[in-house]
Design an enzyme around this catalytic site. Sequence first.
Site, PDB file in Angstrom:
ATOM      1  N   CYS A   1      43.420  57.330  34.521  1.00  0.00           N
ATOM      2  CA  CYS A   1      42.341  57.058  33.569  1.00  0.00           C
ATOM      3  C   CYS A   1      41.897  55.606  33.670  1.00  0.00           C
ATOM      4  O   CYS A   1      42.534  54.713  33.094  1.00  0.00           O
ATOM      5  CB  CYS A   1      42.786  57.375  32.146  1.00  0.00           C
ATOM      6  SG  CYS A   1      41.469  57.155  30.911  1.00  0.00           S
TER       7      CYS A   1
ATOM      8  N   CYS B   1      40.936  54.112  30.290  1.00  0.00           N
ATOM      9  CA  CYS B   1      42.093  53.797  29.449  1.00  0.00           C
ATOM     10  C   CYS B   1      42.810  52.540  29.910  1.00  0.00           C
ATOM     11  O   CYS B   1      43.219  51.705  29.100  1.00  0.00           O
ATOM     12  CB  CYS B   1      43.092  54.956  29.471  1.00  0.00           C
ATOM     13  SG  CYS B   1      42.417  56.580  29.074  1.00  0.00           S
ATOM     14  N   ASP B   2      43.004  52.414  31.229  1.00  0.00           N
ATOM     15  CA  ASP B   2      43.912  51.407  31.747  1.00  0.00           C
ATOM     16  C   ASP B   2      43.270  50.312  32.587  1.00  0.00           C
ATOM     17  O   ASP B   2      43.919  49.307  32.895  1.00  0.00           O
ATOM     18  CB  ASP B   2      44.995  52.087  32.603  1.00  0.00           C
ATOM     19  CG  ASP B   2      45.782  53.122  31.820  1.00  0.00           C
ATOM     20  OD1 ASP B   2      45.998  52.902  30.612  1.00  0.00           O
ATOM     21  OD2 ASP B   2      46.172  54.149  32.404  1.00  0.00           O
TER      22      ASP B   2
END
Length: 334
Positions: A143, A146-147
């Site tokens: 992701c 996300c990261d």
Amino acid sequence: MHAKVIIVGSGPAGHTAAIYAARANLEPEMFEGMMAGGVAPGGQLTTTTDVENFPGFPAGVMGGELTDKFREQSERFGTKIHTETITRVDLSSRPFKLWREYADGPEDQPDTCDALIVATGATAKRLFIAGEDTYWQRGMSACAVCDGAAPIFRNKPLVVVGGGDSACEEATFLTKYASHVYLAVRRDALRASDIMAKRAIANPKITVLWNTHVTEAKGDGDLLTSVELKDAKTGETRDLEVSGLFYAIGHTPNTAFLNGQLETDESGYLLVQPGTSLTNTKGVFAAGDVQDKRYRQAITAAGSGCMAALDAEKYLEELEAEEREKQEKDSSKL
């Protein structure tokens, strides 16, 4: 066991639904799953380290810690949580029937409920290459949104694996933080739409590696430092120095246990009525990534969990009203 509401799934969608349902005195029962879909109770967040984009945590929070807080809050308001996996359901009649993976009783005694909230999420596809067990969440992720902004990736070279729209989108997104992004594509063409493909190819911070397989993740034992690439045509291998590898090869919605009883799109994601959590079966609601193939974020999942609980509450109120009307009609005939 019979419950007014059963929630299957324990990520941000499932726990938000549980919190709302419990506060509405619906006494929800949750089956959080035991390594369902290969992921621990709590869902995809448990595979994430620093979460910096969930409101209320200005300094960030570890994914596992966040899911623990979700669980604690659900239990505080009275949700009963079962660390068991639901393996099949029968939605053909009411009450709905659900079977546990390791049921103690005979098979003809399932758990039942008046309303069902499906919040089982979607599992990111991974290649499980050599070294992945060592460097997963130590430079490897599924992701980018996300990261990608994590300090270990900033101003560093990164590689994205995939050739579809998601891969092009994630590669483009990562250029905001990376020094350079490599897009490893197994074939000599992208599967992405023309506009997404052209945008990625034209980006000066993206280099497309055609006919390329990523075969191994390498590092210093702590963090990823390079990947091994294999030329699909010649078979030759070489190492590419990168600080991050992101899979963008799709997700699998966790719907197998439903055995096709709810409508899905061509990718297997549950279909809901626009702006609601309502599925094609009255009394069954879907929340989180199991019905969202576009955003797939913890905060959007939580929002849809709220919707599912409110929709379930309204449905149960309508059931009670219908039952009262029936009883009044029956008593008037006496």
